[in-house]
Design a protein around this motif. Sequence first.
Motif, PDB file in Angstrom:
ATOM      1  N   UNK A 314       0.708  -0.823  -0.404  1.00  0.00           N
ATOM      2  CA  UNK A 314       0.247   0.119  -0.530  1.00  0.00           C
ATOM      3  C   UNK A 314       0.876   1.845  -0.072  1.00  0.00           C
ATOM      4  N   UNK A 315       0.467   2.464  -0.394  1.00  0.00           N
ATOM      5  CA  UNK A 315       1.215   3.718  -0.359  1.00  0.00           C
ATOM      6  C   UNK A 315       0.756   3.845   1.033  1.00  0.00           C
ATOM      7  N   UNK A 316       2.296   4.547   1.583  1.00  0.00           N
ATOM      8  CA  UNK A 316       1.910   5.374   2.579  1.00  0.00           C
ATOM      9  C   UNK A 316       2.800   6.756   1.947  1.00  0.00           C
ATOM     10  N   UNK A 317       2.538   7.633   2.720  1.00  0.00           N
ATOM     11  CA  UNK A 317       3.261   9.356   3.112  1.00  0.00           C
ATOM     12  C   UNK A 317       4.661   9.195   3.819  1.00  0.00           C
ATOM     13  N   UNK A 318       5.450   9.829   3.468  1.00  0.00           N
ATOM     14  CA  UNK A 318       7.073  10.558   4.529  1.00  0.00           C
ATOM     15  C   UNK A 318       6.618  11.924   5.002  1.00  0.00           C
ATOM     16  N   UNK A 319       6.815  12.155   5.800  1.00  0.00           N
ATOM     17  CA  UNK A 319       6.575  13.344   7.032  1.00  0.00           C
ATOM     18  C   UNK A 319       7.642  12.963   6.700  1.00  0.00           C
ATOM     19  N   UNK A 320       8.351  14.862   7.430  1.00  0.00           N
ATOM     20  CA  UNK A 320       9.351  15.432   8.053  1.00  0.00           C
ATOM     21  C   UNK A 320       9.492  15.722   9.330  1.00  0.00           C
ATOM     22  N   UNK A 321      10.134  15.703  10.132  1.00  0.00           N
ATOM     23  CA  UNK A 321      10.117  16.457  11.794  1.00  0.00           C
ATOM     24  C   UNK A 321       9.191  17.522  11.728  1.00  0.00           C
ATOM     25  N   UNK A 322       9.471  17.635  11.120  1.00  0.00           N
ATOM     26  CA  UNK A 322       8.492  19.368  11.295  1.00  0.00           C
ATOM     27  C   UNK A 322       7.003  19.188  10.081  1.00  0.00           C
ATOM     28  N   UNK A 323       6.697  18.304  10.151  1.00  0.00           N
ATOM     29  CA  UNK A 323       5.339  18.183   9.043  1.00  0.00           C
ATOM     30  C   UNK A 323       5.274  18.594   7.968  1.00  0.00           C
ATOM     31  N   UNK A 324       6.235  18.587   7.275  1.00  0.00           N
ATOM     32  CA  UNK A 324       6.188  18.846   5.462  1.00  0.00           C
ATOM     33  C   UNK A 324       6.201  17.265   4.988  1.00  0.00           C
ATOM     34  N   UNK A 325       4.927  17.560   3.662  1.00  0.00           N
ATOM     35  CA  UNK A 325       5.399  16.019   2.922  1.00  0.00           C
ATOM     36  C   UNK A 325       6.631  16.564   1.923  1.00  0.00           C
ATOM     37  N   UNK A 326       7.238  14.580   2.637  1.00  0.00           N
ATOM     38  CA  UNK A 326       8.282  14.989   1.515  1.00  0.00           C
ATOM     39  C   UNK A 326       8.402  14.057   0.261  1.00  0.00           C
ATOM     40  N   UNK A 327       7.371  12.858   0.415  1.00  0.00           N
ATOM     41  CA  UNK A 327       7.021  11.934  -0.742  1.00  0.00           C
ATOM     42  C   UNK A 327       6.276  11.192  -0.384  1.00  0.00           C
ATOM     43  N   UNK A 328       6.511   9.500  -1.112  1.00  0.00           N
ATOM     44  CA  UNK A 328       5.420   8.892  -1.293  1.00  0.00           C
ATOM     45  C   UNK A 328       5.990   7.959  -1.600  1.00  0.00           C
ATOM     46  N   UNK A 329       6.004   5.837  -1.299  1.00  0.00           N
ATOM     47  CA  UNK A 329       6.369   5.650  -1.570  1.00  0.00           C
ATOM     48  C   UNK A 329       5.640   3.967  -1.036  1.00  0.00           C
ATOM     49  N   UNK A 330       5.507   2.531  -1.779  1.00  0.00           N
ATOM     50  CA  UNK A 330       5.104   1.171  -1.227  1.00  0.00           C
ATOM     51  C   UNK A 330       5.515   0.951  -1.077  1.00  0.00           C
ATOM     52  N   UNK A 331       4.988   0.765   0.232  1.00  0.00           N
ATOM     53  CA  UNK A 331       5.292   0.117   1.927  1.00  0.00           C
ATOM     54  C   UNK A 331       5.734  -1.725   1.035  1.00  0.00           C
ATOM     55  N   UNK A 332       6.871  -2.282   1.873  1.00  0.00           N
ATOM     56  CA  UNK A 332       7.554  -2.856   1.246  1.00  0.00           C
ATOM     57  C   UNK A 332       7.488  -4.240   2.573  1.00  0.00           C
ATOM     58  N   UNK A 333       7.202  -3.458   4.001  1.00  0.00           N
ATOM     59  CA  UNK A 333       5.692  -4.558   4.379  1.00  0.00           C
ATOM     60  C   UNK A 333       4.788  -3.788   5.579  1.00  0.00           C
TER      61      UNK A 333
END
Length: 363
Positions: A314-333
């Motif tokens: 499934x697709x998950x978001x990648x978020x920085x420590x201060x709440x910025x959207x950094x990217x997206x990726x497909x979960x390996x587990x």
Amino acid sequence: MVQQKGKTVVIKIGSNVLTQADGSPDKSRMEALVHQMVYLREQGVKIVLISSGAVAFGRKSTVFEEKTDPVVQKQILAAIGQIELINSYKSLFGNRQTPIAQIMVTKSDFRDRKHYLNMKNCLEGLVKNNIIPVINENDTVAVTELMFTDNDELAGLVAAMMDAQEMIILSNVDGIFKGHPNDPDSELIEHVDAKSPSMNSYISSSKSSFGRGGMLTKMNMAKKSADLGIGVIIANGKRENVLVDYYQKTLRCTYFEPSKAKLNPKKWIAHSDHYSKGELIISSGAESALKSSKITSLLPIGVLKVKGDFIKGEIIRIISEDGRKIGLGKAAYGAKVAIEKIGISNQKPIIHYDYLYLHHNNQ
């Protein structure tokens, strides 16, 4: 602009191009654009057409009872107008011995990799058999949360799916201006690349009476598509010979220069934010590593927190420590395993580089 012969080009025609000032369908403009698309095809260009206009075509002869729900009104207009829109295209392309196929989609059709590849295979099959796909959103069944922002978003998704070299967005202005397009002193921004400054301050957020989107959504989609390796042209669809001028590289327009092309899985992931099932909060060190010039996967050691109940794939978001959207990726587990591995070194990546998309600008 890239050499066009043998390339795949997605052409998006906006509602305001296909309608006249009084709201009636502009059949002569449609005919002119069809002739030009056939010209491009004769030059070896592979075409995929995204066409708005169904609601506008349905509006010309439809009278509603009082108190008809606005959403139902739009569904009715789309249902009636889509018949006339596609029949008009079929007749005009048929006069030039060019077969077409109608594809109606909603955002849910792109919700996972399997559905995405099914759509991709269908479209590629049509193009390989010299049939022009004519694609539109299925407004009769789409509900708000499953609607595309507008057909510009749909065009961007299809261009990414088809590994198109270029996308042409036809509106009723020549491109993005440093001022109002109707002001003769406004300067047209002719070229945009990754280093160009933000153009948000130049753009009005106003929308046409028939379309859902304005120039701001066009610009945002153009920037995302260019980041994925697709050249984007925003041009005036009411300009005579607009597509011929495009082919001959004499078109007055705004051109978004493409970055290096991304792998197709990354292109799918880039458009999958609405389907994300969880979030990974990562450290500043992990963020720096992902943004470096090195090919880097996201490892559990860089994850600070896991949110959501996602599963593998499934697709998950990648978020920085201060709440910025950094990217997206497909979960390996899945999330349960991810939580167990937080901060641990020498672990399998939670998002592999091949299934990782980083936003061009943090949001």
